[in-house]
Motif scaffolding. Structure first.
Motif, PDB file in Angstrom:
ATOM      1  N   PHE A   1       0.852  -1.182   0.000  1.00 48.96           N
ATOM      2  CA  PHE A   1       0.000   0.000   0.000  1.00 48.96           C
ATOM      3  C   PHE A   1       0.890   1.234   0.000  1.00 48.96           C
ATOM      4  O   PHE A   1       2.109   1.128   0.161  1.00 48.96           O
ATOM      5  CB  PHE A   1      -0.993  -0.003   1.167  1.00 48.96           C
ATOM      6  N   TRP A   2       0.280   2.392  -0.223  1.00 46.98           N
ATOM      7  CA  TRP A   2       1.038   3.623  -0.392  1.00 46.98           C
ATOM      8  C   TRP A   2       0.388   4.767   0.370  1.00 46.98           C
ATOM      9  O   TRP A   2      -0.820   4.810   0.540  1.00 46.98           O
ATOM     10  CB  TRP A   2       1.086   4.032  -1.867  1.00 46.98           C
ATOM     11  N   ILE A   3       1.222   5.722   0.781  1.00 44.57           N
ATOM     12  CA  ILE A   3       0.780   7.025   1.263  1.00 44.57           C
ATOM     13  C   ILE A   3       1.320   8.024   0.246  1.00 44.57           C
ATOM     14  O   ILE A   3       2.535   8.099   0.017  1.00 44.57           O
ATOM     15  CB  ILE A   3       1.349   7.370   2.659  1.00 44.57           C
ATOM     16  N   ILE A   4       0.434   8.785  -0.376  1.00 41.66           N
ATOM     17  CA  ILE A   4       0.850   9.717  -1.425  1.00 41.66           C
ATOM     18  C   ILE A   4       1.540  10.928  -0.808  1.00 41.66           C
ATOM     19  O   ILE A   4       1.032  11.540   0.128  1.00 41.66           O
ATOM     20  CB  ILE A   4      -0.360  10.171  -2.266  1.00 41.66           C
ATOM     21  N   ARG A   5       2.687  11.252  -1.372  1.00 40.56           N
ATOM     22  CA  ARG A   5       3.408  12.477  -0.994  1.00 40.56           C
ATOM     23  C   ARG A   5       3.032  13.601  -1.940  1.00 40.56           C
ATOM     24  O   ARG A   5       2.722  14.702  -1.505  1.00 40.56           O
ATOM     25  CB  ARG A   5       4.907  12.227  -1.016  1.00 40.56           C
ATOM     26  N   THR A   6       3.083  13.336  -3.256  1.00 44.68           N
ATOM     27  CA  THR A   6       2.687  14.328  -4.257  1.00 44.68           C
ATOM     28  C   THR A   6       1.975  13.602  -5.387  1.00 44.68           C
ATOM     29  O   THR A   6       2.261  12.440  -5.659  1.00 44.68           O
ATOM     30  CB  THR A   6       3.887  15.099  -4.843  1.00 44.68           C
ATOM     31  N   GLY A   7       1.074  14.311  -6.054  1.00 45.82           N
ATOM     32  CA  GLY A   7       0.364  13.749  -7.190  1.00 45.82           C
ATOM     33  C   GLY A   7      -1.005  13.224  -6.800  1.00 45.82           C
ATOM     34  O   GLY A   7      -1.453  13.377  -5.659  1.00 45.82           O
ATOM     35  N   THR A   8      -1.659  12.608  -7.787  1.00 44.92           N
ATOM     36  CA  THR A   8      -3.005  12.077  -7.563  1.00 44.92           C
ATOM     37  C   THR A   8      -3.155  10.698  -8.190  1.00 44.92           C
ATOM     38  O   THR A   8      -2.537  10.385  -9.196  1.00 44.92           O
ATOM     39  CB  THR A   8      -4.093  13.008  -8.146  1.00 44.92           C
ATOM     40  N   VAL A   9      -4.010   9.902  -7.580  1.00 47.88           N
ATOM     41  CA  VAL A   9      -4.325   8.553  -8.026  1.00 47.88           C
ATOM     42  C   VAL A   9      -5.845   8.429  -8.027  1.00 47.88           C
ATOM     43  O   VAL A   9      -6.501   8.866  -7.072  1.00 47.88           O
ATOM     44  CB  VAL A   9      -3.714   7.503  -7.068  1.00 47.88           C
ATOM     45  N   ILE A  10      -6.392   7.842  -9.097  1.00 47.85           N
ATOM     46  CA  ILE A  10      -7.823   7.557  -9.091  1.00 47.85           C
ATOM     47  C   ILE A  10      -8.045   6.111  -8.685  1.00 47.85           C
ATOM     48  O   ILE A  10      -7.237   5.237  -8.983  1.00 47.85           O
ATOM     49  CB  ILE A  10      -8.506   7.816 -10.461  1.00 47.85           C
ATOM     50  N   LEU A  11      -9.130   5.881  -7.980  1.00 46.18           N
ATOM     51  CA  LEU A  11      -9.605   4.542  -7.689  1.00 46.18           C
ATOM     52  C   LEU A  11     -10.758   4.289  -8.642  1.00 46.18           C
ATOM     53  O   LEU A  11     -11.644   5.143  -8.791  1.00 46.18           O
ATOM     54  CB  LEU A  11     -10.077   4.425  -6.247  1.00 46.18           C
TER      55      LEU A  11
ATOM     56  N   PHE B   1      -7.109  -7.061   4.803  1.00 49.28           N
ATOM     57  CA  PHE B   1      -8.202  -8.002   5.018  1.00 49.28           C
ATOM     58  C   PHE B   1      -8.105  -9.178   4.055  1.00 49.28           C
ATOM     59  O   PHE B   1      -7.883  -8.991   2.863  1.00 49.28           O
ATOM     60  CB  PHE B   1      -9.546  -7.287   4.817  1.00 49.28           C
ATOM     61  N   THR B   2      -8.299 -10.400   4.595  1.00 43.21           N
ATOM     62  CA  THR B   2      -8.288 -11.567   3.721  1.00 43.21           C
ATOM     63  C   THR B   2      -9.443 -11.447   2.740  1.00 43.21           C
ATOM     64  O   THR B   2     -10.486 -10.906   3.109  1.00 43.21           O
ATOM     65  CB  THR B   2      -8.392 -12.871   4.530  1.00 43.21           C
ATOM     66  N   PRO B   3      -9.258 -11.862   1.543  1.00 49.59           N
ATOM     67  CA  PRO B   3      -8.206 -12.693   0.968  1.00 49.59           C
ATOM     68  C   PRO B   3      -7.016 -11.906   0.395  1.00 49.59           C
ATOM     69  O   PRO B   3      -6.253 -12.435  -0.399  1.00 49.59           O
ATOM     70  CB  PRO B   3      -8.937 -13.433  -0.143  1.00 49.59           C
ATOM     71  N   HIS B   4      -6.857 -10.647   0.797  1.00 52.19           N
ATOM     72  CA  HIS B   4      -5.748  -9.804   0.330  1.00 52.19           C
ATOM     73  C   HIS B   4      -5.747  -9.674  -1.191  1.00 52.19           C
ATOM     74  O   HIS B   4      -4.731  -9.863  -1.849  1.00 52.19           O
ATOM     75  CB  HIS B   4      -4.393 -10.316   0.845  1.00 52.19           C
ATOM     76  N   ALA B   5      -6.912  -9.353  -1.727  1.00 52.59           N
ATOM     77  CA  ALA B   5      -7.067  -9.095  -3.169  1.00 52.59           C
ATOM     78  C   ALA B   5      -7.700  -7.714  -3.329  1.00 52.59           C
ATOM     79  O   ALA B   5      -8.607  -7.347  -2.570  1.00 52.59           O
ATOM     80  CB  ALA B   5      -7.946 -10.159  -3.815  1.00 52.59           C
ATOM     81  N   TRP B   6      -7.218  -6.963  -4.318  1.00 53.17           N
ATOM     82  CA  TRP B   6      -7.718  -5.604  -4.534  1.00 53.17           C
ATOM     83  C   TRP B   6      -9.193  -5.617  -4.896  1.00 53.17           C
ATOM     84  O   TRP B   6      -9.637  -6.391  -5.738  1.00 53.17           O
ATOM     85  CB  TRP B   6      -6.935  -4.906  -5.643  1.00 53.17           C
ATOM     86  N   HIS B   7      -9.955  -4.732  -4.260  1.00 49.00           N
ATOM     87  CA  HIS B   7     -11.385  -4.584  -4.543  1.00 49.00           C
ATOM     88  C   HIS B   7     -11.638  -3.549  -5.631  1.00 49.00           C
ATOM     89  O   HIS B   7     -12.717  -3.522  -6.216  1.00 49.00           O
ATOM     90  CB  HIS B   7     -12.135  -4.191  -3.276  1.00 49.00           C
ATOM     91  N   LEU B   8     -10.676  -2.688  -5.886  1.00 41.62           N
ATOM     92  CA  LEU B   8     -10.761  -1.647  -6.906  1.00 41.62           C
ATOM     93  C   LEU B   8      -9.472  -1.659  -7.704  1.00 41.62           C
ATOM     94  O   LEU B   8      -8.546  -2.400  -7.381  1.00 41.62           O
ATOM     95  CB  LEU B   8     -10.957  -0.266  -6.259  1.00 41.62           C
ATOM     96  N   GLY B   9      -9.399  -0.830  -8.720  1.00 45.86           N
ATOM     97  CA  GLY B   9      -8.158  -0.594  -9.445  1.00 45.86           C
ATOM     98  C   GLY B   9      -7.653   0.797  -9.087  1.00 45.86           C
ATOM     99  O   GLY B   9      -8.391   1.611  -8.524  1.00 45.86           O
ATOM    100  N   ALA B  10      -6.391   1.091  -9.426  1.00 48.33           N
ATOM    101  CA  ALA B  10      -5.824   2.410  -9.135  1.00 48.33           C
ATOM    102  C   ALA B  10      -4.858   2.812 -10.235  1.00 48.33           C
ATOM    103  O   ALA B  10      -4.091   1.979 -10.727  1.00 48.33           O
ATOM    104  CB  ALA B  10      -5.100   2.391  -7.791  1.00 48.33           C
ATOM    105  N   GLU B  11      -4.915   4.093 -10.597  1.00 50.20           N
ATOM    106  CA  GLU B  11      -4.058   4.625 -11.655  1.00 50.20           C
ATOM    107  C   GLU B  11      -3.577   6.019 -11.291  1.00 50.20           C
ATOM    108  O   GLU B  11      -4.359   6.850 -10.803  1.00 50.20           O
ATOM    109  CB  GLU B  11      -4.838   4.690 -12.969  1.00 50.20           C
ATOM    110  N   ALA B  12      -2.305   6.286 -11.543  1.00 49.62           N
ATOM    111  CA  ALA B  12      -1.739   7.623 -11.324  1.00 49.62           C
ATOM    112  C   ALA B  12      -2.256   8.554 -12.412  1.00 49.62           C
ATOM    113  O   ALA B  12      -2.096   8.276 -13.593  1.00 49.62           O
ATOM    114  CB  ALA B  12      -0.217   7.561 -11.351  1.00 49.62           C
ATOM    115  N   THR B  13      -2.891   9.648 -12.010  1.00 48.86           N
ATOM    116  CA  THR B  13      -3.407  10.617 -12.983  1.00 48.86           C
ATOM    117  C   THR B  13      -2.467  11.794 -13.153  1.00 48.86           C
ATOM    118  O   THR B  13      -2.742  12.701 -13.932  1.00 48.86           O
ATOM    119  CB  THR B  13      -4.805  11.116 -12.584  1.00 48.86           C
ATOM    120  N   SER B  14      -1.384  11.775 -12.420  1.00 47.00           N
ATOM    121  CA  SER B  14      -0.305  12.751 -12.539  1.00 47.00           C
ATOM    122  C   SER B  14       0.949  12.019 -12.061  1.00 47.00           C
ATOM    123  O   SER B  14       0.839  10.921 -11.509  1.00 47.00           O
ATOM    124  CB  SER B  14      -0.588  13.983 -11.665  1.00 47.00           C
ATOM    125  N   PRO B  15       2.123  12.592 -12.241  1.00 52.54           N
ATOM    126  CA  PRO B  15       3.290  11.950 -11.628  1.00 52.54           C
ATOM    127  C   PRO B  15       3.074  11.862 -10.107  1.00 52.54           C
ATOM    128  O   PRO B  15       2.577  12.809  -9.491  1.00 52.54           O
ATOM    129  CB  PRO B  15       4.432  12.907 -11.977  1.00 52.54           C
TER     130      PRO B  15
END
Length: 154
Positions: free
Chosen positions: A46-56, A83-97
């Motif tokens: 997982f990540w904590i964003i420092r700069t930029g944006t990500v869409i879910l 939380f088990t089963p440790h599979a992503w429930h959404l997708g995520a994409e960087a919309t900026s650097p």
């Protein structure tokens, strides 16, 4: 609601827990357009964003993926690792650097198992974010797909 203020790890976790968690962080960066993860794939970090944006986003059969939320400075990207089963429930994409702190999920889960106070604090923090994101997803899907005038009762 300003989620970066409300759900920021800096505000949500006591200093000792925040410092312990940050001890296993590594700095990463992603160019615009990078997919951080796909719905259904193994959630191992997982990540904590420092700069930029990500869409879910969420797959919608027969349509383009629905954008559920935009995540920015100091916000958590990814909760499925906890939380088990440790599979992503959404997708995520960087919309900026994006520059972010990345955490190995297995390492953090082990830290939480060893230190129950840390585990409780992390679970409460992620749970609050999860509840907010579920409300956002519901509202966004109603905006996109519900008949006009159906509104939300929240």
């Amino acid at each position: 609601m300003n989620t970066s203020t409300t759900f920021s790890m800096l505000r949500a976790l006591p200093a000792e827990h925040r410092e312990r968690l940050m001890s296993c962080a590594r700095e990463v960066s992603f160019p615009q357009g990078t997919r951080l993860f796909e719905e259904g794939a193994r959630a191992d970090r997982f990540w904590i964003i420092r700069t930029g944006t990500v869409i879910l986003d969420m797959r919608v059969p027969g349509r383009r993926a629905a954008v559920i939320e935009t995540i920015g400075h100091n916000e958590l990207v990814g909760w499925s690792w906890l939380f088990t089963p440790h599979a992503w429930h959404l997708g995520a994409e960087a919309t900026s650097p994006v520059r972010a702190y990345e955490f190995d999920a297995t390492e953090v889960r082990a830290m939480c198992q060893e230190d129950h106070a840390l585990g409780h604090a992390v679970t409460q923090w992620v749970g609050d974010i999860l509840a907010h994101r579920l409300r956002s997803a519901r509202n966004r899907l109603l905006d996109l797909y519900a008949p006009y005038g159906s509104g939300s009762t929240l």
